[in-house]
Design a protein around this motif. Structure first.
Motif, PDB file in Angstrom:
ATOM      1  N   PHE A   1       0.827  -1.206   0.000  1.00 58.48           N
ATOM      2  CA  PHE A   1       0.000   0.000   0.000  1.00 58.48           C
ATOM      3  C   PHE A   1       0.860   1.255   0.000  1.00 58.48           C
ATOM      4  O   PHE A   1       0.644   2.175  -0.799  1.00 58.48           O
ATOM      5  CB  PHE A   1      -0.939  -0.002   1.213  1.00 58.48           C
ATOM      6  CG  PHE A   1      -1.709   1.274   1.367  1.00 58.48           C
ATOM      7  CD1 PHE A   1      -2.771   1.563   0.533  1.00 58.48           C
ATOM      8  CD2 PHE A   1      -1.361   2.184   2.357  1.00 58.48           C
ATOM      9  CE1 PHE A   1      -3.478   2.754   0.668  1.00 58.48           C
ATOM     10  CE2 PHE A   1      -2.062   3.370   2.500  1.00 58.48           C
ATOM     11  CZ  PHE A   1      -3.115   3.645   1.654  1.00 58.48           C
ATOM     12  N   PHE A   2       1.849   1.317   0.889  1.00 48.85           N
ATOM     13  CA  PHE A   2       2.682   2.506   0.975  1.00 48.85           C
ATOM     14  C   PHE A   2       3.569   2.675  -0.252  1.00 48.85           C
ATOM     15  O   PHE A   2       3.858   3.804  -0.658  1.00 48.85           O
ATOM     16  CB  PHE A   2       3.507   2.503   2.264  1.00 48.85           C
ATOM     17  CG  PHE A   2       2.693   2.839   3.474  1.00 48.85           C
ATOM     18  CD1 PHE A   2       1.993   4.028   3.557  1.00 48.85           C
ATOM     19  CD2 PHE A   2       2.596   1.948   4.521  1.00 48.85           C
ATOM     20  CE1 PHE A   2       1.227   4.336   4.660  1.00 48.85           C
ATOM     21  CE2 PHE A   2       1.834   2.247   5.637  1.00 48.85           C
ATOM     22  CZ  PHE A   2       1.149   3.444   5.709  1.00 48.85           C
ATOM     23  N   SER A   3       3.982   1.586  -0.874  1.00 51.60           N
ATOM     24  CA  SER A   3       4.769   1.719  -2.099  1.00 51.60           C
ATOM     25  C   SER A   3       3.913   2.282  -3.233  1.00 51.60           C
ATOM     26  O   SER A   3       4.394   3.097  -4.032  1.00 51.60           O
ATOM     27  CB  SER A   3       5.396   0.384  -2.493  1.00 51.60           C
ATOM     28  OG  SER A   3       4.405  -0.542  -2.857  1.00 51.60           O
ATOM     29  N   ILE A   4       2.646   1.889  -3.307  1.00 45.74           N
ATOM     30  CA  ILE A   4       1.733   2.455  -4.309  1.00 45.74           C
ATOM     31  C   ILE A   4       1.505   3.939  -4.036  1.00 45.74           C
ATOM     32  O   ILE A   4       1.532   4.761  -4.956  1.00 45.74           O
ATOM     33  CB  ILE A   4       0.405   1.674  -4.333  1.00 45.74           C
ATOM     34  CG1 ILE A   4       0.628   0.265  -4.881  1.00 45.74           C
ATOM     35  CG2 ILE A   4      -0.656   2.414  -5.148  1.00 45.74           C
ATOM     36  CD1 ILE A   4      -0.562  -0.646  -4.744  1.00 45.74           C
TER      37      ILE A   4
ATOM     38  N   LEU B   1       2.572   6.991  -6.560  1.00 45.05           N
ATOM     39  CA  LEU B   1       1.598   7.978  -7.040  1.00 45.05           C
ATOM     40  C   LEU B   1       2.008   9.391  -6.667  1.00 45.05           C
ATOM     41  O   LEU B   1       1.835  10.330  -7.451  1.00 45.05           O
ATOM     42  CB  LEU B   1       0.207   7.662  -6.494  1.00 45.05           C
ATOM     43  CG  LEU B   1      -0.468   6.434  -7.071  1.00 45.05           C
ATOM     44  CD1 LEU B   1      -1.772   6.157  -6.328  1.00 45.05           C
ATOM     45  CD2 LEU B   1      -0.724   6.599  -8.543  1.00 45.05           C
ATOM     46  N   PHE B   2       2.569   9.575  -5.476  1.00 42.63           N
ATOM     47  CA  PHE B   2       3.016  10.898  -5.052  1.00 42.63           C
ATOM     48  C   PHE B   2       4.185  11.381  -5.908  1.00 42.63           C
ATOM     49  O   PHE B   2       4.228  12.550  -6.319  1.00 42.63           O
ATOM     50  CB  PHE B   2       3.406  10.869  -3.572  1.00 42.63           C
ATOM     51  CG  PHE B   2       3.737  12.218  -3.022  1.00 42.63           C
ATOM     52  CD1 PHE B   2       2.753  13.166  -2.812  1.00 42.63           C
ATOM     53  CD2 PHE B   2       5.047  12.553  -2.717  1.00 42.63           C
ATOM     54  CE1 PHE B   2       3.062  14.414  -2.317  1.00 42.63           C
ATOM     55  CE2 PHE B   2       5.367  13.792  -2.222  1.00 42.63           C
ATOM     56  CZ  PHE B   2       4.376  14.727  -2.020  1.00 42.63           C
TER      57      PHE B   2
ATOM     58  N   MET C   1       4.775  10.434  -8.998  1.00 41.88           N
ATOM     59  CA  MET C   1       4.210  10.728 -10.314  1.00 41.88           C
ATOM     60  C   MET C   1       3.514  12.085 -10.315  1.00 41.88           C
ATOM     61  O   MET C   1       3.595  12.830 -11.293  1.00 41.88           O
ATOM     62  CB  MET C   1       3.239   9.621 -10.724  1.00 41.88           C
ATOM     63  CG  MET C   1       3.920   8.320 -11.055  1.00 41.88           C
ATOM     64  SD  MET C   1       2.779   6.953 -11.281  1.00 41.88           S
ATOM     65  CE  MET C   1       1.869   7.479 -12.704  1.00 41.88           C
ATOM     66  N   LEU C   2       2.835  12.434  -9.228  1.00 47.78           N
ATOM     67  CA  LEU C   2       2.183  13.737  -9.125  1.00 47.78           C
ATOM     68  C   LEU C   2       3.215  14.862  -9.125  1.00 47.78           C
ATOM     69  O   LEU C   2       3.037  15.877  -9.814  1.00 47.78           O
ATOM     70  CB  LEU C   2       1.335  13.809  -7.859  1.00 47.78           C
ATOM     71  CG  LEU C   2       0.688  15.162  -7.565  1.00 47.78           C
ATOM     72  CD1 LEU C   2      -0.343  15.498  -8.633  1.00 47.78           C
ATOM     73  CD2 LEU C   2       0.075  15.167  -6.192  1.00 47.78           C
ATOM     74  N   ILE C   3       4.301  14.684  -8.390  1.00 45.76           N
ATOM     75  CA  ILE C   3       5.347  15.702  -8.349  1.00 45.76           C
ATOM     76  C   ILE C   3       5.954  15.890  -9.738  1.00 45.76           C
ATOM     77  O   ILE C   3       6.161  17.023 -10.191  1.00 45.76           O
ATOM     78  CB  ILE C   3       6.427  15.319  -7.318  1.00 45.76           C
ATOM     79  CG1 ILE C   3       5.847  15.308  -5.911  1.00 45.76           C
ATOM     80  CG2 ILE C   3       7.631  16.248  -7.412  1.00 45.76           C
ATOM     81  CD1 ILE C   3       5.335  16.635  -5.429  1.00 45.76           C
ATOM     82  N   ILE C   4       6.237  14.791 -10.431  1.00 47.70           N
ATOM     83  CA  ILE C   4       6.797  14.880 -11.788  1.00 47.70           C
ATOM     84  C   ILE C   4       5.809  15.558 -12.727  1.00 47.70           C
ATOM     85  O   ILE C   4       6.188  16.397 -13.547  1.00 47.70           O
ATOM     86  CB  ILE C   4       7.196  13.486 -12.299  1.00 47.70           C
ATOM     87  CG1 ILE C   4       8.388  12.962 -11.509  1.00 47.70           C
ATOM     88  CG2 ILE C   4       7.515  13.511 -13.783  1.00 47.70           C
ATOM     89  CD1 ILE C   4       8.731  11.518 -11.789  1.00 47.70           C
ATOM     90  N   LEU C   5       4.538  15.221 -12.621  1.00 47.41           N
ATOM     91  CA  LEU C   5       3.522  15.836 -13.480  1.00 47.41           C
ATOM     92  C   LEU C   5       3.399  17.328 -13.213  1.00 47.41           C
ATOM     93  O   LEU C   5       3.285  18.130 -14.142  1.00 47.41           O
ATOM     94  CB  LEU C   5       2.174  15.147 -13.290  1.00 47.41           C
ATOM     95  CG  LEU C   5       1.031  15.636 -14.152  1.00 47.41           C
ATOM     96  CD1 LEU C   5       1.335  15.378 -15.613  1.00 47.41           C
ATOM     97  CD2 LEU C   5      -0.254  14.957 -13.758  1.00 47.41           C
TER      98      LEU C   5
END
Length: 60
Positions: A28-31, A35-36, A38-42
């Motif tokens: 769960f924490f790795s997902i 995602l976090f 990926m959000l920062i990169i986006l």
């Protein structure tokens, strides 16, 4: 930390073995971390990228 332990004990993972609980929480924490990131990169490079929603190989 007591609140987290209480939630884990009384939640749906409460009756599982500790190894299984650790595996589920690690997954769960790795997902969440992925995602976090990926959000920062986006947010950092989103203005420079084309983000299209639709079919993959359209010829329009």
């Amino acid at each position: 930390m007591d609140v987290v332990n209480e939630i884990l004990r009384q939640g749906p993972l409460g009756e599982l073995s500790s190894l299984y609980k650790r595996t589920i929480l690690t997954l769960f924490f790795s997902i969440v971390v992925t995602l976090f990131i990926m959000l920062i990169i986006l947010l950092y490079q989103g203005g420079q990228q084309y983000i299209g929603y639709g079919y993959l190989f359209t010829t329009s």
